[in-house]
Design a protein around this motif. Structure first.
Motif, PDB file in Angstrom:
ATOM      1  N   ARG A  21      33.190 -49.740   7.233  1.00  0.00           N
ATOM      2  CA  ARG A  21      34.444 -48.989   7.134  1.00  0.00           C
ATOM      3  C   ARG A  21      35.457 -49.464   8.178  1.00  0.00           C
ATOM      4  O   ARG A  21      36.654 -49.589   7.877  1.00  0.00           O
ATOM      5  N   ARG A  34      40.040 -55.477  -3.508  1.00  0.00           N
ATOM      6  CA  ARG A  34      39.225 -54.270  -3.333  1.00  0.00           C
ATOM      7  C   ARG A  34      37.734 -54.583  -3.485  1.00  0.00           C
ATOM      8  O   ARG A  34      36.897 -54.036  -2.770  1.00  0.00           O
ATOM      9  N   LEU A  83      36.247 -56.235  -0.216  1.00  0.00           N
ATOM     10  CA  LEU A  83      36.332 -55.554   1.073  1.00  0.00           C
ATOM     11  C   LEU A  83      34.954 -55.521   1.740  1.00  0.00           C
ATOM     12  O   LEU A  83      33.932 -55.387   1.054  1.00  0.00           O
ATOM     13  N   ASP A 117      38.985 -46.491  -0.506  1.00  0.00           N
ATOM     14  CA  ASP A 117      38.586 -47.747   0.121  1.00  0.00           C
ATOM     15  C   ASP A 117      38.275 -47.581   1.607  1.00  0.00           C
ATOM     16  O   ASP A 117      37.510 -48.361   2.172  1.00  0.00           O
ATOM     17  N   ARG A 137      37.179 -52.587   7.258  1.00  0.00           N
ATOM     18  CA  ARG A 137      38.106 -52.425   6.126  1.00  0.00           C
ATOM     19  C   ARG A 137      39.483 -51.932   6.556  1.00  0.00           C
ATOM     20  O   ARG A 137      40.459 -52.069   5.816  1.00  0.00           O
ATOM     21  N   VAL A 181      43.004 -52.823   4.489  1.00  0.00           N
ATOM     22  CA  VAL A 181      43.478 -51.774   3.591  1.00  0.00           C
ATOM     23  C   VAL A 181      44.881 -51.335   3.987  1.00  0.00           C
ATOM     24  O   VAL A 181      45.753 -51.135   3.115  1.00  0.00           O
ATOM     25  N   ARG A 226      30.013 -47.655  -2.580  1.00  0.00           N
ATOM     26  CA  ARG A 226      30.902 -48.571  -3.301  1.00  0.00           C
ATOM     27  C   ARG A 226      30.239 -49.102  -4.565  1.00  0.00           C
ATOM     28  O   ARG A 226      30.880 -49.215  -5.604  1.00  0.00           O
TER      29      ARG A 226
END
Length: 326
Positions: free
Chosen positions: A292, A285, A288, A321, A295, A299, A242
């Protein structure tokens, strides 16, 4: 037809400049002036421009203003310096390594004459290699420009397109000098061409000619180039770390909103409101979580709201994302 200034920015471009200057100085009608801003070149770029103009026989009919920056200003400030010095109604941006097609200035200037409300116009470009050999592709194809995007711009909804992404490449761009009243000074968070396009779309009319009017060199050392991404490229991008890019996009969105708020009275309220939504989406965004799994639900909720589609690349942004490494 309105007089045209050319803002030509260079940095160690002596190898390519003769062809570009010749293509500018054989336009009909000729530009009234070239403003050359050289950003700390260690070669003889400035001398090459002077020689190329003399070889074309236009040194007495096309005014030349030269800035030589030491130390270098960087791309955006270099272009801002050149643009500020342009004196005529229409300003065409020029990179050092491209080649304009015959009739480019006339074709674009005619559109401004036909549309007095037009602030900025950009076009497609033919992609060529360092030796000007066609690569069999165009800029718009490389950018995956969709017919619906071109149609929206033609219908006066350029800002709706811009909320999702920028399609304007400076080397293909001409704009009306009056745009500078709202665009100057350029934001530190933005590249010059995207900033000009954003302000044109927000404060007036922006349009596009889906024709290739320049050869856009791809030679490996472009500061900003064009290449159509493969599925593998997109997957690799979605899986990368990211990093700080989402924070940078949030800052960019906020910088544009700040300018639009400063221009109250010139910017329709729906555009200001839309940009507020863009800022909120980019903040979402940027904030976040690294995990993962953590998220996933946020998302999916943001996707259900439609904001990924309105303010970004839709499914591509959602995948990014969800898959990016924290």
């Amino acid at each position: 037809m309105a007089a045209v200034s050319v803002a030509l920015c260079t940095r160690n471009g002596a190898r390519y400049l003769p062809a570009q200057v010749q293509s500018i100085c054989t336009q009909d009608p000729l530009p009234r002036e070239i403003v050359l801003s050289d950003d700390g070149s260690s070669d003889d770029s400035v001398a090459v421009v002077r020689q190329a103009m003399a070889a074309c026989g236009v040194a007495s009919s096309v005014a030349l203003t030269v800035f030589e920056n030491k130390p270098a200003l960087g791309v955006t400030r270099n272009f801002e310096q050149a643009i500020r010095a342009c004196r005529h109604e229409l300003i065409a941006l020029s990179d050092q390594d491209d080649v304009w097609h015959p009739g480019r200035l006339a074709r674009m200037a005619a559109r401004f004459e036909a549309q007095p409300e037009l602030l900025l116009l950009h076009t497609d470009a033919r992609l060529v290699d360092g030796a000007l050999r066609p690569l069999g592709d165009t800029l718009f194809h490389a950018l995956e420009v969709q017919p619906a995007e071109l149609e929206a711009i033609a219908q006066g909804r350029a800002f709706d397109v811009f909320l999702r992404r920028n399609l304007v490449t400076g080397a293909t761009t001409m704009f009306r000098r009056s745009l500078l009243a709202s665009a100057l000074p350029f934001s530190d968070e933005w590249v010059h061409d995207e900033w000009l396009a954003a302000l044109a779309a927000a404060t007036g009319r922006m349009d596009v000619l889906p024709e290739a009017l320049i050869d856009y060199r791809q030679h490996g050392s472009n500061q900003i180039g064009a290449k159509r991404p493969t599925v593998a490229d997109k997957l690799a991008k979605a899986m990368e770390a990211r990093g700080s890019k989402h924070m940078q996009r949030w800052r960019r969105a906020q910088a544009l909103l700040d300018r639009l708020l400063a221009l109250r009275g010139l910017v329709p309220e729906p555009i200001v409101s839309a940009q507020r939504g863009k800022v909120a989406h980019q903040r979402f965004r940027a904030e976040l979580p690294a995990s993962r799994l953590a998220r996933l639900l946020p998302v999916l909720r943001e996707a259900a709201s439609g904001r990924y589609e309105r303010f970004g690349r839709g499914k591509q942004a959602i995948a990014q994302d969800l898959l990016e490494r924290g």
